[in-house]
Scaffold this active site. Structure first.
Site, PDB file in Angstrom:
ATOM      1  CG  LEU A  72      -1.955   1.128   1.290  1.00  0.00           C
ATOM      2  CD1 LEU A  72      -2.836   1.166   0.044  1.00  0.00           C
ATOM      3  CD2 LEU A  72      -2.814   0.969   2.533  1.00  0.00           C
ATOM      4  CB  VAL A  75      -0.298   1.491  -4.187  1.00  0.00           C
ATOM      5  CG1 VAL A  75      -1.502   2.136  -4.856  1.00  0.00           C
ATOM      6  CG2 VAL A  75      -0.079   0.075  -4.710  1.00  0.00           C
ATOM      7  CG  HIS A  76       0.365   7.005  -0.319  1.00  0.00           C
ATOM      8  ND1 HIS A  76      -0.730   7.820  -0.535  1.00  0.00           N
ATOM      9  CD2 HIS A  76       1.233   7.741   0.414  1.00  0.00           C
ATOM     10  CE1 HIS A  76      -0.533   8.994   0.039  1.00  0.00           C
ATOM     11  NE2 HIS A  76       0.656   8.972   0.620  1.00  0.00           N
ATOM     12  CB  SER A  77       5.320   6.222  -2.889  1.00  0.00           C
ATOM     13  OG  SER A  77       5.553   5.003  -3.550  1.00  0.00           O
TER      14      SER A  77
END
Length: 105
Positions: A72, A75-77
């Site tokens: 996660l 994906v966030h980065s």
């Protein structure tokens, strides 16, 4: 801290700074400070490149046969990277609009 986590946090931090610079550039252009807006875009670009370098290191790791675990945080980065790029494009368009509006005064 793991290599992946460190790269992700560096990416998030740098592109977050870039996004802030791009938003500041829009505000400066809105106030007619086009030179300062240009400087803020340039400052944002420098931060963006640093973030992109962190991302590139992960891509190189993957390409060398060491798969990067999808998390996660990763994906966030990557989402932050893409949104910074979008905000830059919008900032450049808005700055152009503000310049045109200013020239019509």
């Amino acid at each position: 801290m793991e290599n992946l986590e460190l790269a992700c946090f560096q990416l998030i931090s740098n592109v977050g700074l870039a996004k802030s610079c791009y938003v500041e550039a829009i505000r400066e252009a809105k106030n007619g400070n086009f030179e300062l807006a240009k400087e803020k875009i340039k400052e944002g670009d420098q931060n963006y490149v640093q973030g992109h370098t962190s991302h590139a290191s992960l891509i190189q790791q993957e390409a060398s046969g060491n798969p990067v675990q999808t998390t996660l945080l990763l994906v966030h980065s990557e989402d932050q990277l893409m949104s910074a790029e979008t905000i830059k494009l919008m900032a450049e368009e808005l700055i152009d609009c503000y310049k045109k509006m200013d020239s019509m005064k």
